[in-house]
Write a protein that holds these residues in place. Structure first.
Motif, PDB file in Angstrom:
ATOM      1  N   GLY A 175      -5.298   5.755   4.678  1.00 51.86           N
ATOM      2  CA  GLY A 175      -5.774   4.512   5.269  1.00 51.86           C
ATOM      3  C   GLY A 175      -6.422   3.615   4.237  1.00 51.86           C
ATOM      4  N   ARG A 176      -7.114   2.599   4.707  1.00 47.37           N
ATOM      5  CA  ARG A 176      -7.730   1.615   3.833  1.00 47.37           C
ATOM      6  C   ARG A 176      -8.733   2.234   2.856  1.00 47.37           C
ATOM      7  N   TYR A 177      -9.504   3.214   3.329  1.00 49.15           N
ATOM      8  CA  TYR A 177     -10.580   3.766   2.511  1.00 49.15           C
ATOM      9  C   TYR A 177     -10.167   4.981   1.678  1.00 49.15           C
ATOM     10  N   THR A 178      -8.869   5.268   1.599  1.00 55.34           N
ATOM     11  CA  THR A 178      -8.433   6.472   0.886  1.00 55.34           C
ATOM     12  C   THR A 178      -8.911   6.486  -0.560  1.00 55.34           C
ATOM     13  N   MET A 192      -9.234  -1.050  -3.226  1.00 54.04           N
ATOM     14  CA  MET A 192      -7.973  -1.733  -2.936  1.00 54.04           C
ATOM     15  C   MET A 192      -6.992  -0.789  -2.257  1.00 54.04           C
ATOM     16  N   SER A 193      -6.145  -1.349  -1.416  1.00 54.05           N
ATOM     17  CA  SER A 193      -5.019  -0.598  -0.876  1.00 54.05           C
ATOM     18  C   SER A 193      -3.894  -1.586  -0.597  1.00 54.05           C
ATOM     19  N   LEU A 194      -2.699  -1.054  -0.504  1.00 56.93           N
ATOM     20  CA  LEU A 194      -1.526  -1.908  -0.300  1.00 56.93           C
ATOM     21  C   LEU A 194      -0.537  -1.197   0.603  1.00 56.93           C
ATOM     22  N   LEU A 195      -0.070  -1.892   1.618  1.00 56.33           N
ATOM     23  CA  LEU A 195       1.015  -1.393   2.466  1.00 56.33           C
ATOM     24  C   LEU A 195       2.242  -2.240   2.183  1.00 56.33           C
ATOM     25  N   ILE A 244       7.578  -6.779   3.681  1.00 58.80           N
ATOM     26  CA  ILE A 244       6.247  -7.055   4.213  1.00 58.80           C
ATOM     27  C   ILE A 244       5.217  -6.426   3.292  1.00 58.80           C
ATOM     28  N   VAL A 245       4.363  -7.231   2.726  1.00 60.98           N
ATOM     29  CA  VAL A 245       3.365  -6.763   1.761  1.00 60.98           C
ATOM     30  C   VAL A 245       1.980  -7.099   2.291  1.00 60.98           C
ATOM     31  N   THR A 246       1.118  -6.092   2.407  1.00 66.09           N
ATOM     32  CA  THR A 246      -0.211  -6.323   2.979  1.00 66.09           C
ATOM     33  C   THR A 246      -1.295  -5.792   2.041  1.00 66.09           C
ATOM     34  N   PRO A 247      -1.728  -6.597   1.090  1.00 67.58           N
ATOM     35  CA  PRO A 247      -2.830  -6.188   0.205  1.00 67.58           C
ATOM     36  C   PRO A 247      -4.173  -6.241   0.934  1.00 67.58           C
ATOM     37  N   TRP A 248      -5.082  -5.363   0.527  1.00 69.06           N
ATOM     38  CA  TRP A 248      -6.407  -5.270   1.144  1.00 69.06           C
ATOM     39  C   TRP A 248      -7.438  -5.049   0.053  1.00 69.06           C
ATOM     40  N   TYR A 249      -8.623  -5.615   0.252  1.00 66.00           N
ATOM     41  CA  TYR A 249      -9.703  -5.433  -0.715  1.00 66.00           C
ATOM     42  C   TYR A 249     -11.024  -5.305   0.023  1.00 66.00           C
ATOM     43  N   TYR A 250     -11.788  -4.284  -0.337  1.00 60.96           N
ATOM     44  CA  TYR A 250     -13.088  -4.084   0.297  1.00 60.96           C
ATOM     45  C   TYR A 250     -14.151  -4.754  -0.554  1.00 60.96           C
ATOM     46  N   GLY A 309      -1.344  11.942  -5.539  1.00 61.68           N
ATOM     47  CA  GLY A 309      -1.200  11.013  -6.641  1.00 61.68           C
ATOM     48  C   GLY A 309      -0.005  10.102  -6.509  1.00 61.68           C
ATOM     49  N   ILE A 310       0.576  10.030  -5.326  1.00 66.09           N
ATOM     50  CA  ILE A 310       1.762   9.201  -5.142  1.00 66.09           C
ATOM     51  C   ILE A 310       1.410   7.736  -5.377  1.00 66.09           C
ATOM     52  N   ALA A 311       2.313   7.029  -6.022  1.00 75.16           N
ATOM     53  CA  ALA A 311       2.028   5.632  -6.343  1.00 75.16           C
ATOM     54  C   ALA A 311       2.165   4.729  -5.125  1.00 75.16           C
ATOM     55  N   TYR A 312       3.227   4.952  -4.319  1.00 76.14           N
ATOM     56  CA  TYR A 312       3.496   4.059  -3.193  1.00 76.14           C
ATOM     57  C   TYR A 312       4.011   4.854  -1.994  1.00 76.14           C
ATOM     58  N   GLU A 313       3.606   4.420  -0.808  1.00 74.70           N
ATOM     59  CA  GLU A 313       4.196   4.911   0.430  1.00 74.70           C
ATOM     60  C   GLU A 313       5.000   3.755   1.015  1.00 74.70           C
ATOM     61  N   VAL A 314       6.283   3.968   1.249  1.00 76.09           N
ATOM     62  CA  VAL A 314       7.111   2.909   1.817  1.00 76.09           C
ATOM     63  C   VAL A 314       7.745   3.402   3.110  1.00 76.09           C
TER      64      VAL A 314
END
Length: 437
Positions: free
Chosen positions: A145-148, A243-246, A261-267, A350-355
């Motif tokens: 999730g966002r806080y991972t 930071m997280s990115l979907l 669809i790109v959804t960047p997030w920043y706390y 340690g995966i770089a991206y989840e798609v």
């Protein structure tokens, strides 16, 4: 009605007063109806003992039962054989201990309810990205999730659980000390060992008054150069813990055109967010849709709500990949549709991206084509963006036939998991989500 009246009448005598038991006409709508069970009955327990009695009754009558909370698991194995759903949504109580900074929640609690409850106490928890998803549904498969980046996976924050096993026995306060073997298996494959009726997790004080920057950008039918630039911007962005990115590939209505669809997030504050994501926010990329806002903690997942609605057919598949290869996205675009402490693999941390690929439609005659489409995209990602010799798939995004090594990391881990499964559930009664036999 296939003995529904008899089953319902007999079962109600063993349950709490006013416990609801309904037939097929009142079954709960799931996120993806393409692999949804069509149960003879659905039980809405009012206590842990109701779950115990429901499981025992189903075993006595030779019925296959299945526990569900949010109802979002995409691909339910053996869904056609499920006779009874134990819908945990009625067990959604939440208790917060501010002194110990822990949260105890019922097995039917969904993410939106948990976020609202902890936000009211100026706390936050590691949880998933869709408000309507069951907390334990996502947490027991790892919990991203966002806080991972800040707090780790959901299973890293799990302290204890209560679980009803395949015989109907209730195990309370299961943790790494009381039952190390079962705990190891639960943390990553919990749904294959029983119905979790309660869990206690860690909580943390809010940062930045709980405010985070959320952005959704949709690129409809992007061309070659556009895809290359987007993926390059993502890869060259230095990720921080806040930071997280979907990133999802989907054919969106009403046009049905392939979209990125790109959804960047920043706390943190907007100025820092825009600096951190400046490559991706380059105005020349010109997304068809761009929506950015500072949101309070209880609106953390608001931008994902459109993708989390129940109903419809969404035989989605996802993959953990190591790099963003433009050629892979372009090939997918041409397709069409009318650590040892837990079983969760260290390599996937340690995966770089989840798609994820989302075929979204309503016509059930498209099921076969849609599933083939999702599988084709998944295979492209594996070959061009990951390690074909060692694919890595997040459990909640796995398909029906995903090899267990892809989910749990290696054969040794799978064999250990199988031994525990055969010991704890020798008849593979909980095989609906994950067959380990």
């Amino acid at each position: 009605m296939e003995n529904f009246e008899i089953y319902s009448s007999e079962l109600k005598q063993r349950l709490s007063e006013n416990t609801k038991v309904v037939g097929r006409e009142e079954k709960v709508t799931r996120y993806d109806e393409s692999s949804a069970p069509n149960p003879l009955m659905t039980v809405f327990p009012r206590s842990e003992n109701d779950v115990v009695e429901a499981v025992k009754y189903c075993r006595e009558k030779g019925l296959k039962c299945f526990g569900q909370s949010g109802g979002h698991n995409w691909r339910i194995r053996n869904h056609k054989s499920i006779d009874a759903i134990i819908c945990m949504r009625t067990l959604n109580n939440i208790s917060i201990d501010e002194t110990t900074q822990t949260v105890t929640l019922g097995g039917g609690t969904i993410i939106g309810e948990l976020v609202e409850a902890v936000t009211a106490k100026k706390l936050e928890v590691a949880t998933g990205v869709c408000n309507t998803v069951g907390v334990l549904g996502t947490l027991l498969h790892g919990g991203t999730g966002r806080y991972t980046g800040k707090y780790g996976l959901g299973i890293d924050n799990l302290l204890s659980i209560n679980l009803v096993d395949a015989t109907g026995e209730l195990y309370q306060n299961v943790n790494g000390t009381t039952d190390p073997e079962l705990w190891w298996a639960i943390c990553g494959a919990g749904s294959s060992f029983g119905i979790v009726t309660q869990a206690t997790i860690k909580a943390y004080p809010q940062s930045n008054d709980g405010l985070s920057w959320n952005c959704t950008m949709i690129f409809i039918n992007p061309g070659v150069s556009k895809i290359e630039r987007i993926l390059e911007a993502i890869e060259k962005t230095q990720m921080e813990e806040n930071m997280s990115l979907l990133c999802s590939f989907a054919c969106l209505p009403p046009t049905g055109l392939p979209s990125l669809i790109v959804t960047p997030w920043y706390y943190g504050p907007e100025t820092k967010a825009e600096k951190a994501w400046e490559r991706l926010l380059d105005p020349s990329l010109k997304p068809a849709v761009k929506k950015a806002a500072m949101l309070p903690a209880n609106k953390l997942n608001e931008g994902n709500d459109p993708f989390c609605r129940m109903g419809g057919r969404k035989p989605s598949l996802g993959m953990g990949i190591e790099r963003l290869d433009p050629a892979a996205f372009l090939e997918a675009k041409t397709l069409s549709i009318p650590d040892d402490a837990t079983v969760f693999p260290h390599s996937h941390r340690g995966i770089a991206y989840e798609v994820v690929c989302f075929p979204i439609y309503k016509d059930e005659t498209l099921d076969i084509k849609a599933q083939a489409f999702a599988q084709s995209v998944r295979d492209i990602w594996v070959q061009k963006c990951g390690n074909p010799q060692k694919p890595r798939c997040y459990g909640a995004c796995a398909g029906f036939d995903e090899p267990l090594e892809n989910i749990f990391g290696d054969r040794e881990k799978v064999e250990k998991l199988m031994k525990i499964k055969k010991k704890r559930d020798p008849e593979n009664y909980w095989g609906a989500l994950l067959d380990i036999s």
